[in-house]
Motif scaffolding. Structure first.
Motif, PDB file in Angstrom:
ATOM      1  N   TYR A 159      53.396  87.764  14.836  1.00 19.08           N
ATOM      2  CA  TYR A 159      54.439  88.276  15.733  1.00 19.08           C
ATOM      3  C   TYR A 159      54.414  87.536  17.078  1.00 19.08           C
ATOM      4  CZ  TYR A 159      56.877  91.198  19.068  1.00 19.08           C
ATOM      5  OH  TYR A 159      57.720  91.628  20.064  1.00 19.08           O
ATOM      6  N   HIS A 160      53.242  87.426  17.660  1.00 15.74           N
ATOM      7  CA  HIS A 160      53.148  86.806  18.976  1.00 15.74           C
ATOM      8  C   HIS A 160      53.515  85.319  18.928  1.00 15.74           C
ATOM      9  CE1 HIS A 160      51.746  90.283  21.130  1.00 15.74           C
ATOM     10  NE2 HIS A 160      50.749  90.471  20.285  1.00 15.74           N
ATOM     11  N   GLU A 161      53.154  84.635  17.846  1.00 12.08           N
ATOM     12  CA  GLU A 161      53.552  83.229  17.738  1.00 12.08           C
ATOM     13  C   GLU A 161      55.069  83.116  17.644  1.00 12.08           C
ATOM     14  OE1 GLU A 161      53.164  79.191  15.032  1.00 12.08           O
ATOM     15  OE2 GLU A 161      52.718  81.140  14.148  1.00 12.08           O
ATOM     16  N   ALA A 162      55.678  83.991  16.850  1.00  8.89           N
ATOM     17  CA  ALA A 162      57.127  83.950  16.687  1.00  8.89           C
ATOM     18  C   ALA A 162      57.857  84.214  18.002  1.00  8.89           C
ATOM     19  CB  ALA A 162      57.571  84.965  15.631  1.00  8.89           C
ATOM     20  N   HIS A 163      57.153  84.895  18.926  1.00 12.68           N
ATOM     21  CA  HIS A 163      57.763  85.216  20.220  1.00 12.68           C
ATOM     22  C   HIS A 163      57.158  84.376  21.345  1.00 12.68           C
ATOM     23  CE1 HIS A 163      59.094  88.544  17.727  1.00 12.68           C
ATOM     24  NE2 HIS A 163      60.042  88.757  18.627  1.00 12.68           N
ATOM     25  N   ASP A 164      56.646  83.205  20.971  1.00 14.26           N
ATOM     26  CA  ASP A 164      56.233  82.162  21.908  1.00 14.26           C
ATOM     27  C   ASP A 164      55.036  82.523  22.775  1.00 14.26           C
ATOM     28  OD1 ASP A 164      57.407  79.780  21.480  1.00 14.26           O
ATOM     29  OD2 ASP A 164      58.996  79.993  22.955  1.00 14.26           O
ATOM     30  N   ASP A 165      54.231  83.474  22.359  1.00 13.73           N
ATOM     31  CA  ASP A 165      52.987  83.789  23.074  1.00 13.73           C
ATOM     32  C   ASP A 165      51.826  83.322  22.196  1.00 13.73           C
ATOM     33  OD1 ASP A 165      50.926  84.729  24.599  1.00 13.73           O
ATOM     34  OD2 ASP A 165      51.700  86.780  24.800  1.00 13.73           O
ATOM     35  N   THR A 166      51.623  82.002  22.169  1.00 16.39           N
ATOM     36  CA  THR A 166      50.627  81.433  21.261  1.00 16.39           C
ATOM     37  C   THR A 166      49.195  81.777  21.677  1.00 16.39           C
ATOM     38  OG1 THR A 166      50.887  79.370  22.508  1.00 16.39           O
ATOM     39  CG2 THR A 166      52.031  79.532  20.398  1.00 16.39           C
ATOM     40  N   ASP A 167      48.955  81.951  22.968  1.00 16.78           N
ATOM     41  CA  ASP A 167      47.608  82.321  23.407  1.00 16.78           C
ATOM     42  C   ASP A 167      47.234  83.704  22.885  1.00 16.78           C
ATOM     43  OD1 ASP A 167      47.216  79.929  24.767  1.00 16.78           O
ATOM     44  OD2 ASP A 167      48.064  80.707  26.631  1.00 16.78           O
ATOM     45  N   ARG A 168      48.156  84.651  23.005  1.00 14.08           N
ATOM     46  CA  ARG A 168      47.899  86.000  22.496  1.00 14.08           C
ATOM     47  C   ARG A 168      47.795  85.971  20.973  1.00 14.08           C
ATOM     48  NH1 ARG A 168      45.235  90.175  22.187  1.00 14.08           N
ATOM     49  NH2 ARG A 168      46.287  92.137  21.697  1.00 14.08           N
ATOM     50  N   ALA A 169      48.589  85.139  20.329  1.00 15.41           N
ATOM     51  CA  ALA A 169      48.524  85.018  18.871  1.00 15.41           C
ATOM     52  C   ALA A 169      47.131  84.567  18.436  1.00 15.41           C
ATOM     53  CB  ALA A 169      49.575  84.033  18.380  1.00 15.41           C
ATOM     54  N   LEU A 170      46.567  83.591  19.145  1.00 14.06           N
ATOM     55  CA  LEU A 170      45.238  83.104  18.793  1.00 14.06           C
ATOM     56  C   LEU A 170      44.181  84.179  19.014  1.00 14.06           C
ATOM     57  CD1 LEU A 170      43.627  80.696  17.763  1.00 14.06           C
ATOM     58  CD2 LEU A 170      43.393  79.906  20.126  1.00 14.06           C
ATOM     59  N   GLU A 171      44.329  84.986  20.055  1.00 10.39           N
ATOM     60  CA  GLU A 171      43.387  86.081  20.308  1.00 10.39           C
ATOM     61  C   GLU A 171      43.394  87.078  19.147  1.00 10.39           C
ATOM     62  OE1 GLU A 171      44.374  87.907  23.986  1.00 10.39           O
ATOM     63  OE2 GLU A 171      44.004  86.106  25.201  1.00 10.39           O
ATOM     64  N   CYS A 172      44.583  87.462  18.694  1.00  6.52           N
ATOM     65  CA  CYS A 172      44.693  88.401  17.571  1.00  6.52           C
ATOM     66  C   CYS A 172      44.106  87.802  16.296  1.00  6.52           C
ATOM     67  CB  CYS A 172      46.156  88.784  17.348  1.00  6.52           C
ATOM     68  SG  CYS A 172      46.875  89.772  18.661  1.00  6.52           S
ATOM     69  N   LEU A 173      44.371  86.526  16.082  1.00  3.56           N
ATOM     70  CA  LEU A 173      43.865  85.866  14.882  1.00  3.56           C
ATOM     71  C   LEU A 173      42.344  85.792  14.897  1.00  3.56           C
ATOM     72  CD1 LEU A 173      44.290  84.319  12.261  1.00  3.56           C
ATOM     73  CD2 LEU A 173      44.599  82.238  13.611  1.00  3.56           C
ATOM     74  N   GLU A 174      41.764  85.438  16.050  1.00  3.03           N
ATOM     75  CA  GLU A 174      40.305  85.352  16.138  1.00  3.03           C
ATOM     76  C   GLU A 174      39.670  86.718  15.859  1.00  3.03           C
ATOM     77  OE1 GLU A 174      38.738  82.750  16.093  1.00  3.03           O
ATOM     78  OE2 GLU A 174      39.771  81.170  17.188  1.00  3.03           O
ATOM     79  N   GLU A 175      40.322  87.779  16.324  1.00  2.00           N
ATOM     80  CA  GLU A 175      39.790  89.120  16.041  1.00  2.00           C
ATOM     81  C   GLU A 175      39.863  89.432  14.555  1.00  2.00           C
ATOM     82  OE1 GLU A 175      40.353  93.812  17.350  1.00  2.00           O
ATOM     83  OE2 GLU A 175      41.686  92.266  18.172  1.00  2.00           O
ATOM     84  N   ALA A 176      40.963  89.042  13.916  1.00  2.00           N
ATOM     85  CA  ALA A 176      41.102  89.275  12.474  1.00  2.00           C
ATOM     86  C   ALA A 176      40.027  88.522  11.699  1.00  2.00           C
ATOM     87  CB  ALA A 176      42.490  88.845  12.012  1.00  2.00           C
ATOM     88  N   ILE A 177      39.710  87.320  12.130  1.00  2.00           N
ATOM     89  CA  ILE A 177      38.707  86.508  11.442  1.00  2.00           C
ATOM     90  C   ILE A 177      37.330  87.164  11.513  1.00  2.00           C
ATOM     91  CG2 ILE A 177      37.461  84.303  11.541  1.00  2.00           C
ATOM     92  CD1 ILE A 177      40.092  82.951  12.250  1.00  2.00           C
ATOM     93  N   THR A 178      37.032  87.867  12.611  1.00  2.00           N
ATOM     94  CA  THR A 178      35.725  88.544  12.720  1.00  2.00           C
ATOM     95  C   THR A 178      35.606  89.681  11.721  1.00  2.00           C
ATOM     96  OG1 THR A 178      36.475  90.120  14.408  1.00  2.00           O
ATOM     97  CG2 THR A 178      35.612  88.007  15.179  1.00  2.00           C
ATOM     98  N   GLY A 227      34.178  83.897   2.689  1.00  2.00           N
ATOM     99  CA  GLY A 227      34.410  83.244   1.409  1.00  2.00           C
ATOM    100  C   GLY A 227      35.635  83.728   0.669  1.00  2.00           C
ATOM    101  N   SER A 228      36.370  84.660   1.250  1.00  2.00           N
ATOM    102  CA  SER A 228      37.535  85.220   0.569  1.00  2.00           C
ATOM    103  C   SER A 228      38.766  84.337   0.770  1.00  2.00           C
ATOM    104  CB  SER A 228      37.830  86.625   1.106  1.00  2.00           C
ATOM    105  OG  SER A 228      38.179  86.552   2.487  1.00  2.00           O
ATOM    106  N   PHE A 229      39.793  84.618  -0.037  1.00  2.00           N
ATOM    107  CA  PHE A 229      41.071  83.930   0.134  1.00  2.00           C
ATOM    108  C   PHE A 229      41.620  84.169   1.528  1.00  2.00           C
ATOM    109  CE2 PHE A 229      45.685  84.543   0.284  1.00  2.00           C
ATOM    110  CZ  PHE A 229      46.130  83.277  -0.047  1.00  2.00           C
ATOM    111  N   ASP A 230      41.472  85.410   1.996  1.00  2.00           N
ATOM    112  CA  ASP A 230      41.994  85.765   3.315  1.00  2.00           C
ATOM    113  C   ASP A 230      41.331  84.933   4.418  1.00  2.00           C
ATOM    114  OD1 ASP A 230      43.651  88.488   2.830  1.00  2.00           O
ATOM    115  OD2 ASP A 230      41.919  88.407   1.512  1.00  2.00           O
ATOM    116  N   GLU A 231      40.030  84.698   4.289  1.00  2.00           N
ATOM    117  CA  GLU A 231      39.350  83.904   5.304  1.00  2.00           C
ATOM    118  C   GLU A 231      39.899  82.475   5.324  1.00  2.00           C
ATOM    119  OE1 GLU A 231      34.775  83.094   6.711  1.00  2.00           O
ATOM    120  OE2 GLU A 231      35.317  82.555   4.648  1.00  2.00           O
TER     121      GLU A 231
END
Length: 323
Positions: free
Chosen positions: A267-286, A291-295
């Motif tokens: 959502y944040h990337e689609a609305h041009d807030d790439t910094d916030r998008a990366l923050e959300c993604l890094e949290e999801a990765i934690t 080893g999963s497909f999702d990772e």
């Protein structure tokens, strides 16, 4: 026996309810071009430096290599540059600088004297010289031996000049293809005209910032909120999609929270807030299973986001002239 059926039905319901599906969303984003122009570059010129290619004597039943139509390519490029409204003025030189030729090896680059003379006459800060549009034709086949149509691989070449320089400022060459099905009208003239016009659009993606369509994957189920949000997103209702993803994130735990965090990154990337998008993604990765497909999916997305953040910095430099 009835008790066994009830248990099996309950297990099936739980399994189906826990299944996770994915969907794709596309959105447009403005991306930087290859070149950072000084703010002083306000007036640019376009010249047709392509030799005239006469294919009248070629066998129309074969697929020979072609060269583009210089006037079509140069006119289209000049019009696109003017429509982009990035420079104050775009001037085109209608005269063909080269003569007739039916064989090509290298583009005919302008000499420093020619380039300076043209820039002086046109009164421009930068001169774009369209020197070649190579068109390679081949049968477009399917399943190895069944012909489906014709493919035209288009390779344009443009040189840019600035006053007082002994060599071109930069050169751009790119490659893409156009496909024709057998039930479409086809001729060597059509191939040449289409490729010539299309080559200008190809070059614009490199010469100036341009809008490009991006496709991203997201979680379309896994919770009631994600499932409902998928319906809203397919209807292009980003507002309600966001609130449902946010609700899933705020109330969810474990995998459900992880999926919602990932979707919020999209959502944040689609609305041009790439910094916030990366923050959300890094949290999801934690929270994702190692080893999963999702990772793997998330790490690919992280690479895409980081590249976009770098390009964003370049885009900001290129758009400063409008501040």
């Amino acid at each position: 026996m009835r008790h066994t059926k009830t248990v099996l039905a309950l297990l099936m319901s739980l399994l189906l309810g826990s299944c996770v599906s994915y969907n794709y969303v596309t959105f447009d984003r403005l991306e930087a071009g290859d070149i950072n122009y000084p703010e002083s570059v306000r007036k640019v010129g376009v010249v047709n430096n392509m030799p005239y290619f006469d294919f009248a004597g070629l066998d129309g039943n074969t697929l020979p290599p072609l060269e583009g139509h210089g006037k079509i390519a140069a006119d289209t490029l000049a019009n696109l540059l003017a429509l982009a409204d990035y420079f104050d003025t775009v001037v085109i030189c209608d005269s063909m600088l080269q003569g007739k030729n039916t064989s090509f090896s290298e583009p005919y680059a302008l000499s420093p004297m020619q380039a300076d003379s043209l820039m002086d006459v046109l009164g421009v800060d930068v001169l774009f010289s369209l020197d070649r549009v190579k068109v390679d034709l081949s049968n477009w086949n399917e399943n190895g031996n069944r012909y489906k149509g014709v493919k035209a691989v288009v390779t344009p070449v443009v040189f840019a000049y600035i006053p007082g320089r002994e060599t071109p400022w930069f050169a751009i060459s790119c490659k893409d293809s156009i496909g024709y099905k057998w039930n479409e009208p086809m001729s060597l003239g059509k191939f040449q005209k289409d490729a010539s016009a299309y080559s200008a659009y190809m070059l614009m993606d490199h010469l100036l910032p341009s809008w490009k369509m991006v496709e991203r994957i997201y979680y379309a189920s896994g919770s009631v909120e994600l499932r409902d949000a998928n319906i809203y997103l397919m209807a292009e209702n980003w507002k309600d999609t966001y609130w449902l993803w946010k609700q899933a994130y705020d109330t969810g735990k474990g995998k459900k929270k992880m999926m919602a965090a990932f979707n919020l990154a999209v959502y944040h990337e689609a609305h041009d807030d790439t910094d916030r998008a990366l923050e959300c993604l890094e949290e999801a990765i934690t929270m994702v299973k190692s080893g999963s497909f999702d990772e793997g999916m998330m790490k690919v997305y992280r690479t895409q986001l980081k590249k976009r953040i770098e390009k964003r910095k370049k885009l900001e430099v290129q758009m400063k002239r409008f501040e």
